[in-house]
Design a protein around this motif. Structure first.
Motif, PDB file in Angstrom:
ATOM      1  N   PHE A  79       0.814  -1.233   0.000  1.00 28.90           N
ATOM      2  CA  PHE A  79       0.000   0.000   0.000  1.00 28.90           C
ATOM      3  C   PHE A  79       0.844   1.278   0.000  1.00 28.90           C
ATOM      4  CE2 PHE A  79      -3.219  -2.710   2.462  1.00 28.90           C
ATOM      5  CZ  PHE A  79      -4.068  -2.870   1.379  1.00 28.90           C
ATOM      6  N   GLY A  80       2.093   1.157   0.447  1.00 32.85           N
ATOM      7  CA  GLY A  80       2.905   2.362   0.641  1.00 32.85           C
ATOM      8  C   GLY A  80       2.555   3.058   1.948  1.00 32.85           C
ATOM      9  N   CYS A  81       2.424   2.270   3.040  1.00 33.34           N
ATOM     10  CA  CYS A  81       2.050   2.845   4.347  1.00 33.34           C
ATOM     11  C   CYS A  81       2.913   2.227   5.439  1.00 33.34           C
ATOM     12  CB  CYS A  81       0.564   2.582   4.611  1.00 33.34           C
ATOM     13  SG  CYS A  81       0.157   0.823   4.795  1.00 33.34           S
ATOM     14  N   ASN A 172     -15.087  -3.273 -11.532  1.00 28.43           N
ATOM     15  CA  ASN A 172     -14.905  -4.700 -11.795  1.00 28.43           C
ATOM     16  C   ASN A 172     -15.781  -5.174 -12.951  1.00 28.43           C
ATOM     17  OD1 ASN A 172     -17.261  -4.335 -10.115  1.00 28.43           O
ATOM     18  ND2 ASN A 172     -17.330  -6.541  -9.893  1.00 28.43           N
ATOM     19  N   ALA A 173     -16.677  -4.298 -13.435  1.00 31.68           N
ATOM     20  CA  ALA A 173     -17.561  -4.703 -14.536  1.00 31.68           C
ATOM     21  C   ALA A 173     -17.034  -4.198 -15.883  1.00 31.68           C
ATOM     22  CB  ALA A 173     -18.974  -4.168 -14.307  1.00 31.68           C
ATOM     23  N   VAL A 174     -16.597  -2.939 -15.945  1.00 29.17           N
ATOM     24  CA  VAL A 174     -16.214  -2.374 -17.243  1.00 29.17           C
ATOM     25  C   VAL A 174     -14.779  -1.825 -17.263  1.00 29.17           C
ATOM     26  CG1 VAL A 174     -18.574  -1.874 -17.978  1.00 29.17           C
ATOM     27  CG2 VAL A 174     -17.315  -0.154 -16.664  1.00 29.17           C
ATOM     28  N   GLY A 175     -14.081  -1.907 -16.141  1.00 30.57           N
ATOM     29  CA  GLY A 175     -12.646  -1.579 -16.107  1.00 30.57           C
ATOM     30  C   GLY A 175     -12.287  -0.121 -15.887  1.00 30.57           C
ATOM     31  N   THR A 176     -13.251   0.805 -15.926  1.00 39.37           N
ATOM     32  CA  THR A 176     -12.940   2.238 -15.764  1.00 39.37           C
ATOM     33  C   THR A 176     -12.133   2.492 -14.490  1.00 39.37           C
ATOM     34  OG1 THR A 176     -15.092   2.732 -16.748  1.00 39.37           O
ATOM     35  CG2 THR A 176     -13.945   4.568 -15.620  1.00 39.37           C
ATOM     36  N   ILE A 177     -11.019   3.204 -14.648  1.00 36.55           N
ATOM     37  CA  ILE A 177     -10.236   3.628 -13.478  1.00 36.55           C
ATOM     38  C   ILE A 177     -10.631   5.065 -13.170  1.00 36.55           C
ATOM     39  CG2 ILE A 177      -7.916   4.127 -12.593  1.00 36.55           C
ATOM     40  CD1 ILE A 177      -6.881   1.822 -14.363  1.00 36.55           C
ATOM     41  N   THR A 178     -11.029   5.304 -11.923  1.00 36.05           N
ATOM     42  CA  THR A 178     -11.483   6.645 -11.535  1.00 36.05           C
ATOM     43  C   THR A 178     -10.342   7.416 -10.880  1.00 36.05           C
ATOM     44  OG1 THR A 178     -13.764   5.899 -11.273  1.00 36.05           O
ATOM     45  CG2 THR A 178     -13.135   7.863 -10.032  1.00 36.05           C
ATOM     46  N   ASP A 179     -10.293   8.717 -11.164  1.00 34.15           N
ATOM     47  CA  ASP A 179      -9.271   9.575 -10.559  1.00 34.15           C
ATOM     48  C   ASP A 179      -9.683   9.851  -9.110  1.00 34.15           C
ATOM     49  OD1 ASP A 179      -7.405  11.402  -9.795  1.00 34.15           O
ATOM     50  OD2 ASP A 179      -7.932  12.923 -11.299  1.00 34.15           O
ATOM     51  N   VAL A 180      -9.494   8.835  -8.277  1.00 31.57           N
ATOM     52  CA  VAL A 180      -9.955   8.980  -6.891  1.00 31.57           C
ATOM     53  C   VAL A 180      -9.133  10.018  -6.131  1.00 31.57           C
ATOM     54  CG1 VAL A 180     -11.081   6.740  -6.623  1.00 31.57           C
ATOM     55  CG2 VAL A 180      -8.644   6.903  -6.226  1.00 31.57           C
ATOM     56  N   ARG A 181      -7.902  10.216  -6.552  1.00 29.46           N
ATOM     57  CA  ARG A 181      -7.043  11.160  -5.819  1.00 29.46           C
ATOM     58  C   ARG A 181      -7.678  12.549  -5.761  1.00 29.46           C
ATOM     59  NH1 ARG A 181      -0.918  12.855  -7.618  1.00 29.46           N
ATOM     60  NH2 ARG A 181      -0.538  14.228  -5.869  1.00 29.46           N
ATOM     61  N   ASP A 182      -8.144  13.007  -6.915  1.00 28.71           N
ATOM     62  CA  ASP A 182      -8.752  14.333  -6.968  1.00 28.71           C
ATOM     63  C   ASP A 182     -10.076  14.355  -6.187  1.00 28.71           C
ATOM     64  OD1 ASP A 182      -8.760  17.035  -7.957  1.00 28.71           O
ATOM     65  OD2 ASP A 182     -10.533  16.411  -9.091  1.00 28.71           O
ATOM     66  N   MET A 183     -10.826  13.262  -6.275  1.00 30.23           N
ATOM     67  CA  MET A 183     -12.115  13.214  -5.570  1.00 30.23           C
ATOM     68  C   MET A 183     -11.901  13.179  -4.054  1.00 30.23           C
ATOM     69  SD  MET A 183     -14.150  10.666  -8.156  1.00 30.23           S
ATOM     70  CE  MET A 183     -15.818  10.986  -7.588  1.00 30.23           C
ATOM     71  N   ILE A 184     -10.820  12.517  -3.619  1.00 33.82           N
ATOM     72  CA  ILE A 184     -10.486  12.466  -2.188  1.00 33.82           C
ATOM     73  C   ILE A 184     -10.131  13.881  -1.696  1.00 33.82           C
ATOM     74  CG2 ILE A 184      -8.700  11.653  -0.566  1.00 33.82           C
ATOM     75  CD1 ILE A 184      -8.725   9.004  -2.321  1.00 33.82           C
ATOM     76  N   ILE A 207      -0.758   0.579  -5.851  1.00 35.44           N
ATOM     77  CA  ILE A 207      -1.517   1.461  -4.951  1.00 35.44           C
ATOM     78  C   ILE A 207      -0.535   2.279  -4.127  1.00 35.44           C
ATOM     79  CG2 ILE A 207      -3.074   1.464  -2.952  1.00 35.44           C
ATOM     80  CD1 ILE A 207      -4.205  -1.229  -4.074  1.00 35.44           C
ATOM     81  N   ASP A 208      -0.826   3.565  -3.983  1.00 35.05           N
ATOM     82  CA  ASP A 208       0.005   4.413  -3.131  1.00 35.05           C
ATOM     83  C   ASP A 208      -0.932   5.244  -2.260  1.00 35.05           C
ATOM     84  OD1 ASP A 208       1.641   6.353  -1.980  1.00 35.05           O
ATOM     85  OD2 ASP A 208       3.060   6.246  -3.642  1.00 35.05           O
ATOM     86  N   VAL A 209      -1.180   4.750  -1.058  1.00 35.92           N
ATOM     87  CA  VAL A 209      -2.194   5.407  -0.222  1.00 35.92           C
ATOM     88  C   VAL A 209      -1.764   6.809   0.224  1.00 35.92           C
ATOM     89  CG1 VAL A 209      -3.355   3.312   0.583  1.00 35.92           C
ATOM     90  CG2 VAL A 209      -1.380   4.189   1.855  1.00 35.92           C
ATOM     91  N   ARG A 210      -0.463   7.042   0.300  1.00 34.41           N
ATOM     92  CA  ARG A 210      -0.011   8.393   0.707  1.00 34.41           C
ATOM     93  C   ARG A 210      -0.302   9.396  -0.418  1.00 34.41           C
ATOM     94  NH1 ARG A 210       0.072   6.653   5.250  1.00 34.41           N
ATOM     95  NH2 ARG A 210       1.908   5.939   6.357  1.00 34.41           N
ATOM     96  N   THR A 211      -0.066   8.982  -1.658  1.00 32.89           N
ATOM     97  CA  THR A 211      -0.361   9.883  -2.777  1.00 32.89           C
ATOM     98  C   THR A 211      -1.870  10.096  -2.890  1.00 32.89           C
ATOM     99  OG1 THR A 211       1.577   9.053  -3.905  1.00 32.89           O
ATOM    100  CG2 THR A 211       0.001  10.237  -5.266  1.00 32.89           C
TER     101      THR A 211
END
Ligand SMILES: Cc1ncc(COP(=O)(O)O)c(C=O)c1O
Length: 421
Positions: A79-81, A172-184, A207-211
């Motif tokens: 995870f990078g933690c 897990n259905a269609v593969g789209t990767i979401t820009d969660v960093r910006d949403m977080i 995965i880089d939880v710090r980033t």
């Protein structure tokens, strides 16, 4: 150096299987990958040589304590933690139910929770349940054309009343990767806690939880070459405050305070070995000139290099697969537009034949694929596919080959209403 698939394949005993005389093709990875021999050996070794409960004074119990600690250190590199931010559980769904019920203890009726239309029910159901306790739960709209989340809708829903934002890293259905960093970042700006479902993403990207800067993130080892164990990253400062559900004698400190009862020791030993397997891929086939690896050292660097080598192997295969599928009459692909980040998971429907029938026909030829909603029921509803059997899903793993893709394409072509152009 690109990943040598024959060397990878030789480590997976399940790949020797045949069905009706056909070598089995495992395109069911998003539902769970196969397991390399070293993971099986590690689980056997635990059960044969170290099997005991924790915190005693004899050899096997002390070895079990050490193994669990080492597994946390290993997952800290995943995870990078830090090691005390890693908690183990039964699976992702159970972890999220426990997390949501613990967070609920500090929420008030009228507080708001944001979930998404793209998520697996694992990251919707536990939050929707809180409606019965007076919480307001809103879901971010999925754009059915781009298969991405509507960011304007998200911004409109965020407010100081928002207490939790539960996001999906990859569909897990269609593969789209979401820009969660910006949403977080946006969620934290209104003071909300963030929870990321990385179950599908974990096989396809580092995965880089710090980033990301998320408070919580969970995944499941059986999606990346391990056994059936769930893993939670919990930011230390968040878990310190969390009023977890636990029995009195249980250790009240992070990360133990999140864990309930006796853990799946042999599973955790195997899960840690799965991370070692990824690190070995990184050491063997990682790209030393890759600038993305510069911030990392040691096993963490090997894990990131391994995930990047896996992705670099899978992406061209997935592109080829999609290109060939596009040539088939009556076949409709469901995925984000070209250029939008996406895993090597491919979803489609074929005119005149249901996804279940396709899966059944392919299974007769030894080709394992999933059909239906894959628990991403809201997404399937948004696509208007609930009544027609959902999607046919093919997932690539680093043990899949171009030959397997060509064999599968030939079978799908034979099921299509007419021959390809
Ligand atoms: C994106 C996603 N979230 C959650 C889950 C559920 O994980 P688990 O079986 O560990 O509860 C899955 C399993 O398919 C998944 O793909």
């Amino acid at each position: 150096m690109s990943l040598a698939v024959d060397e990878i394949r030789s480590q997976f005993p399940a790949l020797a299987r045949t069905i009706n005389g056909h070598p089995a093709i495992y395109f069911d990875g998003p539902g769970g990958t196969q397991v390399p021999q070293r993971v099986i050996d590690r689980m056997n070794d635990y059960l044969v040589n170290h099997n005991a409960n924790i915190h005693g004074s004899f050899a096997t119990t002390r070895e079990t304590d050490q193994m669990l600690h080492d597994a946390r250190v290993t997952f800290a590199d995943f995870f990078g933690c830090d090691w005390d931010e890693v908690a183990f559980g039964h699976n992702a769904t159970t972890i999220n139910f426990k997390l949501s019920q613990a967070l609920l203890r500090d929420l008030q009726p009228g507080d708001e929770i944001i979930i998404t239309d793209i998520d697996h029910e694992t990251n919707r159901g536990p939050w929707l349940l809180l409606k019965e306790r007076g919480l307001v739960v809103n879901s971010i709209r999925l754009d059915p054309d781009t298969l991405t989340l509507d960011q304007e809708d998200y911004r409109a829903q965020l407010s100081p009343k928002t207490k939790v934002v539960a996001l999906n890293y990859a569909s897990n259905a269609v593969g789209t990767i979401t820009d969660v960093r910006d949403m977080i970042r946006q969620a934290h700006a209104v003071g909300a806690v963030t929870v990321v479902d990385a179950v599908h993403y974990a096989l396809h990207g580092a995965i880089d939880v710090r980033t990301l800067d998320t408070d919580y993130l969970f995944c499941s080892a059986y999606k990346f070459f391990g056994p059936h164990v769930g893993i939670l990253y919990a930011r230390k400062s968040a878990l310190d405050k969390l009023r977890t559900l636990r029995v009195a004698p249980q250790d009240p400190e992070p990360p133990y305070k999140f864990e309930t009862g006796t853990l799946n020791h042999e599973g955790i030993a195997g899960a840690a070995e799965a991370v070692e397997f990824i690190a070995e891929i990184g050491r063997t086939w990682g790209d030393d000139r890759d600038a993305a690896l510069v911030p990392y050292t040691g096993r963490r660097k090997a894990v990131v290099a391994g995930m990047r080598a896996i992705d670099a192997y899978e992406q061209p295969l997935a592109r080829y697969f999609r290109e060939q599928l596009r040539l088939i009459d009556g076949l409709r692909l469901y995925g984000p537009h070209e250029g939008v980040p996406c895993t090597s998971t491919i979803a489609f429907t074929l005119e005149g034949i249901s996804p279940a029938d396709i899966a059944h026909q392919l299974s007769e030829k030894g080709i394992f694929v999933w059909d239906g909603h894959f628990f991403a029921t809201r997404l399937i509803e948004c696509l208007g596919l609930t009544g027609s059997g959902g999607l046919l899903r093919i997932g690539l793993a680093p043990y899949n080959t171009r030959t397997e893709i060509d064999r599968t394409l030939a079978e799908i072509n034979a099921l299509a209403p007419s021959r390809p152009h």
